[in-house]
Design a protein around this motif. Sequence first.
Motif, PDB file in Angstrom:
ATOM      1  N   GLU A 601       0.774  -1.459  -0.128  1.00 42.78           N
ATOM      2  CA  GLU A 601       0.136   0.044   0.096  1.00 42.78           C
ATOM      3  C   GLU A 601       0.894   1.395   0.015  1.00 42.78           C
ATOM      4  O   GLU A 601       0.636   2.411  -0.870  1.00 42.78           O
ATOM      5  CB  GLU A 601      -1.038   0.193   1.102  1.00 42.78           C
ATOM      6  CG  GLU A 601      -1.780  -1.067   1.375  1.00 42.78           C
ATOM      7  CD  GLU A 601      -3.145  -1.125   0.572  1.00 42.78           C
ATOM      8  OE1 GLU A 601      -3.499   0.121   0.302  1.00 42.78           O
ATOM      9  OE2 GLU A 601      -4.004  -1.890   0.873  1.00 42.78           O
ATOM     10  N   LEU A 602       1.591   1.193   0.765  1.00 46.51           N
ATOM     11  CA  LEU A 602       2.767   2.408   1.023  1.00 46.51           C
ATOM     12  C   LEU A 602       3.377   2.701  -0.270  1.00 46.51           C
ATOM     13  O   LEU A 602       3.181   3.896  -0.712  1.00 46.51           O
ATOM     14  CB  LEU A 602       3.727   2.201   2.101  1.00 46.51           C
ATOM     15  CG  LEU A 602       4.286   3.374   2.880  1.00 46.51           C
ATOM     16  CD1 LEU A 602       3.176   4.226   3.674  1.00 46.51           C
ATOM     17  CD2 LEU A 602       5.064   2.918   4.068  1.00 46.51           C
ATOM     18  N   LEU A 603       4.120   1.704  -0.674  1.00 48.49           N
ATOM     19  CA  LEU A 603       4.817   2.148  -2.048  1.00 48.49           C
ATOM     20  C   LEU A 603       3.987   2.488  -3.081  1.00 48.49           C
ATOM     21  O   LEU A 603       4.317   3.159  -4.124  1.00 48.49           O
ATOM     22  CB  LEU A 603       5.717   0.594  -2.430  1.00 48.49           C
ATOM     23  CG  LEU A 603       6.908   0.270  -1.861  1.00 48.49           C
ATOM     24  CD1 LEU A 603       7.517  -0.816  -2.537  1.00 48.49           C
ATOM     25  CD2 LEU A 603       7.613   1.582  -1.606  1.00 48.49           C
ATOM     26  N   ASP A 604       2.723   1.865  -3.208  1.00 46.49           N
ATOM     27  CA  ASP A 604       1.820   1.986  -4.535  1.00 46.49           C
ATOM     28  C   ASP A 604       1.627   3.560  -4.556  1.00 46.49           C
ATOM     29  O   ASP A 604       1.431   4.161  -5.347  1.00 46.49           O
ATOM     30  CB  ASP A 604       0.659   1.231  -4.242  1.00 46.49           C
ATOM     31  CG  ASP A 604      -0.229   1.027  -5.427  1.00 46.49           C
ATOM     32  OD1 ASP A 604       0.397   1.090  -6.549  1.00 46.49           O
ATOM     33  OD2 ASP A 604      -1.127   0.375  -5.285  1.00 46.49           O
ATOM     34  N   GLU A 605       1.071   3.958  -3.228  1.00 45.87           N
ATOM     35  CA  GLU A 605       0.738   5.557  -3.102  1.00 45.87           C
ATOM     36  C   GLU A 605       2.103   6.310  -3.575  1.00 45.87           C
ATOM     37  O   GLU A 605       1.667   7.221  -4.148  1.00 45.87           O
ATOM     38  CB  GLU A 605       0.255   5.630  -1.756  1.00 45.87           C
ATOM     39  CG  GLU A 605      -0.310   7.160  -1.406  1.00 45.87           C
ATOM     40  CD  GLU A 605      -1.614   7.268  -2.202  1.00 45.87           C
ATOM     41  OE1 GLU A 605      -2.079   6.093  -2.785  1.00 45.87           O
ATOM     42  OE2 GLU A 605      -1.812   8.395  -2.253  1.00 45.87           O
ATOM     43  N   MET A 606       3.156   5.898  -2.964  1.00 50.51           N
ATOM     44  CA  MET A 606       4.281   6.832  -3.165  1.00 50.51           C
ATOM     45  C   MET A 606       4.601   6.719  -4.577  1.00 50.51           C
ATOM     46  O   MET A 606       4.797   7.944  -5.164  1.00 50.51           O
ATOM     47  CB  MET A 606       5.672   6.175  -2.251  1.00 50.51           C
ATOM     48  CG  MET A 606       6.413   7.085  -1.876  1.00 50.51           C
ATOM     49  SD  MET A 606       7.747   6.299  -1.034  1.00 50.51           S
ATOM     50  CE  MET A 606       6.753   6.069   0.509  1.00 50.51           C
ATOM     51  N   VAL A 607       4.422   5.614  -5.295  1.00 46.81           N
ATOM     52  CA  VAL A 607       4.771   5.686  -6.790  1.00 46.81           C
ATOM     53  C   VAL A 607       4.128   6.537  -7.588  1.00 46.81           C
ATOM     54  O   VAL A 607       4.354   7.250  -8.389  1.00 46.81           O
ATOM     55  CB  VAL A 607       5.085   4.279  -7.401  1.00 46.81           C
ATOM     56  CG1 VAL A 607       5.272   4.160  -8.781  1.00 46.81           C
ATOM     57  CG2 VAL A 607       5.912   3.517  -6.531  1.00 46.81           C
ATOM     58  N   ARG A 608       2.700   6.392  -7.182  1.00 49.85           N
ATOM     59  CA  ARG A 608       1.568   7.237  -8.008  1.00 49.85           C
ATOM     60  C   ARG A 608       1.885   8.874  -7.824  1.00 49.85           C
ATOM     61  O   ARG A 608       1.803   9.482  -8.543  1.00 49.85           O
ATOM     62  CB  ARG A 608       0.292   6.694  -7.560  1.00 49.85           C
ATOM     63  CG  ARG A 608      -0.208   5.693  -8.425  1.00 49.85           C
ATOM     64  CD  ARG A 608      -1.362   5.139  -7.984  1.00 49.85           C
ATOM     65  NE  ARG A 608      -1.387   3.455  -8.058  1.00 49.85           N
ATOM     66  CZ  ARG A 608      -1.354   2.963  -9.154  1.00 49.85           C
ATOM     67  NH1 ARG A 608      -1.326   3.491 -10.395  1.00 49.85           N
ATOM     68  NH2 ARG A 608      -1.106   1.678  -9.277  1.00 49.85           N
ATOM     69  N   GLU A 609       2.005   9.122  -6.222  1.00 50.60           N
ATOM     70  CA  GLU A 609       2.233  10.355  -6.149  1.00 50.60           C
ATOM     71  C   GLU A 609       3.325  11.038  -6.291  1.00 50.60           C
ATOM     72  O   GLU A 609       3.438  12.225  -6.466  1.00 50.60           O
ATOM     73  CB  GLU A 609       1.620  10.543  -4.506  1.00 50.60           C
ATOM     74  CG  GLU A 609       0.186  10.074  -4.425  1.00 50.60           C
ATOM     75  CD  GLU A 609      -0.819  11.049  -5.148  1.00 50.60           C
ATOM     76  OE1 GLU A 609      -0.440  12.088  -5.314  1.00 50.60           O
ATOM     77  OE2 GLU A 609      -1.710  10.288  -5.573  1.00 50.60           O
ATOM     78  N   TYR A 610       4.547  10.340  -5.953  1.00 49.95           N
ATOM     79  CA  TYR A 610       5.876  10.992  -6.008  1.00 49.95           C
ATOM     80  C   TYR A 610       6.711  10.534  -6.994  1.00 49.95           C
ATOM     81  O   TYR A 610       7.795  10.852  -7.473  1.00 49.95           O
ATOM     82  CB  TYR A 610       6.396  10.966  -4.655  1.00 49.95           C
ATOM     83  CG  TYR A 610       5.690  11.651  -3.636  1.00 49.95           C
ATOM     84  CD1 TYR A 610       6.017  12.946  -3.245  1.00 49.95           C
ATOM     85  CD2 TYR A 610       4.629  10.794  -2.888  1.00 49.95           C
ATOM     86  CE1 TYR A 610       5.117  13.480  -2.464  1.00 49.95           C
ATOM     87  CE2 TYR A 610       3.837  11.520  -1.920  1.00 49.95           C
ATOM     88  CZ  TYR A 610       4.104  12.830  -1.539  1.00 49.95           C
ATOM     89  OH  TYR A 610       3.352  13.474  -0.647  1.00 49.95           O
ATOM     90  N   GLY A 611       6.557   9.445  -7.626  1.00 49.79           N
ATOM     91  CA  GLY A 611       7.196   8.994  -8.873  1.00 49.79           C
ATOM     92  C   GLY A 611       8.030   7.921  -8.423  1.00 49.79           C
ATOM     93  O   GLY A 611       8.386   7.570  -7.214  1.00 49.79           O
TER      94      GLY A 611
END
Lengths: 873, 80
Positions: A601-611
């Motif tokens: 979950e954490l990584l998923d959100e991070m990749v989507r929002e911050y690249g």
Amino acid sequence: MRPPRAIESIHFTLLSPDDIRRISVTRIVTADTYDEDGFPIERGLMDRRLGVVDPGLRCKTCGSGPRDCPGHFGHIELARPVVHVNYVEPIFDLLRSTCRKCGRILLSEEVATKFREEMEGKKSWWEVSDKVLQSVSKVDKCPHCGEKQLEIKFEKPFTFLEGKNRLTPQDIRARLERIPTEDSTLLGVSPEIRPEWMVLTVLLVPPVTVRPSITLETGVRSEDDLTHKLVDIIRINQRLAENIEAGAPHLIVEDLWELLQYHVATYFSNEISGVPPARHRSGRVLRTLSQRLKGKEGRFRGNLSGKRVDFSARAVVSPDPCLKLDEVGVPEQVARVLTVRTRVTSFNIEEMREYVRRGPKVHPGANWVISPDGKRYDLRYADREELAKNLEPGYVVERHLQNGDVVLFNRQPSLHRMSIMAHKVRVMPGRTFRLNLCVCPLYNADFDGDEMNLHVPQSEEAQVEAKVLMAVQNQIISPRFGGPIIGGVQDHITGVYLLTRRGTLLTKEQAHQLLIEAGVTASLPQPAVVRGGKEYWTGKQIFSQLLPKGLNITYRAKICAGCSKCMKEECEKDAYVVVRDGELIHGVIDAHGYKALDKCELLDEMVREYGEEVTAEFLNKVTRLSIAAARMLGFTTSIDDEDIPPITKERIEEALEKARKRVEQLIEIYNRGELEPLPGRSLRETLEMRIMEVLAEVRDKAGEIAEKHLSLANPAVIMARTGARGSMLNLTQMAACVGQQSVRGERLSRGYVGRVLPHFKPGDLGAEARGFVSSSYKEGLRPIEFFFHAMGGREGLVDTAVRTAQSGYMQRRLINALQDLRVEYDGTVRDDRGRIVQFLYGEDGVDPMRADNGKPVNVSKIVRKIIGVVEED
Amino acid sequence: MGGEFDPRRHVLVPKHEILSEEEVKEILARYRIKPSQLPWIKSSDPVVKAIGANPGDILKITRESPTAGKAVVYRYVVKG
């Protein structure tokens, strides 16, 4: 060299004996190859007119040396004709369907004309010729000359019988000669081919360039397999000719003829069924013409579709947690051999001079210099000082591989695109390639001796292409399901769990120590607790230092027990994760946070929002942080993690005993014939199902009882619950009871008559007799249980072996079918001829890599973000 | 056996329509293709027979899709 040209078409045909004689530059008569002085014998198999392979000699036909002579064909005149093995089937068809006397097809003129008309203008005439063959099969009298037809039989591999008489190749050839071309056409033979060419009278001898001989260091010449085979053919051919000449008895001539047939057949293919393969003197099977082309290592799959490359290296891999995600550790030894061609410009000339001066032996050096006129200087021998001085823009230097170079890194089997990725080089001591642990799941690599390959792209274009398309960061999101597949593994998860769980308090020294190991130099936030004048920070605070500002996410951690009423923030397990503005407020980080191949979950959100760059950097830091945390807070596991108190053990025993009784009861009911069958099942099947049910239940129950003593204070449980390694099932099998062993989903039943082992009575259906293991791994299995366990374990091994073989073949076929498909700019999927396969890719045109869990957009997530409401549900 | 079964009545058979000439032109222009570059359907196909399409016609098939809800595809009727 002639310039290459595009091939317009390829035409396959048969060569007539005259064609062969015309192509041939010489007739071969002697079986000998070289004389005592090592010179090729005239009219022998190594005749200089057939071309040359040894340096210094000149071809007698074209006059050029071994580099330019393409080779020239020769021929052998066969003393008696032999059939070509690859054409026995068409020969059989032709013999069966034509008259034995006049050679006409066994069809009346009208019928034949009808078929000819049908063939007219058709691209493929096989269909018609199949029909012709069918309608001819029952005719027993020639409609043209009235001759009675005898049945012709074909005996594999190359014998034809008419009634009881054997047809010699000579007879066959004579018959084929009599068939008019318009009749042979009806049977599928192209009009430009005469059927009798399928029986050979002249054999084409390939040039020496096709079958070069090898000279060993000892000076002994070793000939190619094809040459050996041709020697055999010539020898027998000669003996046959001599015997015919001398008027030898019929029987001897027949035998030699048969032998000639065998040699010519094995020359074409050494894998004919029913024919013993021709062998070398050493007993090795000869590799003749058709084996050269066929199969995985044949010309097509081995040499044309697959090629060997330069600028590559292979070594054992080992882990290095200090490497960045996108780095690869390359041994200095390797870096000194692999080179990158670098053009000298006014910007890098001094740097290049330095490399040239250092030469091939000192690491950041160079191996070759190429001057603008194309001359190569080997820096091992050249005057490096002088070369460096003369270096100017336009020169090309082949310099050593050095830090920051882009290379492709690969581990076989290359099953998906993440099996080859672009890494940045980090030259280091040692003899292995080193890699970051987070990329192991992608390559499916471990360190029990795995080897990996490395390739160095040479041109600037190739380097940039690798960097842009194949860099590790670009692979964080899987094209398969659109979620992250790079993440933490094993200890990365336990470490961060230990750090972020409730009650982890760190002193100032500890907090600084952790952050510096993670590579964070920011100053500490306000301490969470001040006790006795000392300041303490929570693990959550430390972890939050790695999160980007503005990150908001709420999810349930892996350890969430799925309570019927969720306590949310007040969760007693701290399984409700809340991150606000890059601050971990509630919850622990575990497998659902950032484990590779898990929910992430954490990584998923991070990749989507911050690249990807931010995510890669986060992974670099968080892995080091978690390892440091595990080291600082202490983490270990051993078999006494699976210890359970004697009272619990007794309770497990009781449960097992009860189940055993229950099974006996079921068997008794069954024996009395009072068992109610389940719908669609026989009585016996019903009994088995019921027993399996009972035994599965008791295994779970035993596990449950044991689990009460396996709390989150237990390191093994921490690993299982957080998803770092192992499962609760693994633990209960160790602590309580292994459970039912099975083969093909059924209780064990095969072995002796009515029983698996002779220790039981025939027909015993009880739990123990059919493979129920009531011991735990920790107690140890009884001998009989151990045997049952091995039976079940064997099935697993066989399954994996079979599965890999099957899926490998399936993948090969899928690749062959799909390799030319692509998505065009208009969204259609088309093949290589522009034919449409799908009108819109996947029918919705969505790239799964950019989709959110398979959906093009996650509406509720967007709404939440815009409205600013962060709460879920 | 009773009367001939109409395959179009079956739940699993999606809607097939024969395109008019203008529609055909539009489709071919949209994808910039010749009719033979479309996927083919044999004239012996039960639905093709049921709607009376002939070789050379282009069919529009509208069907349910698990990913897109509704998907429109085209088929070129060939002899067979």
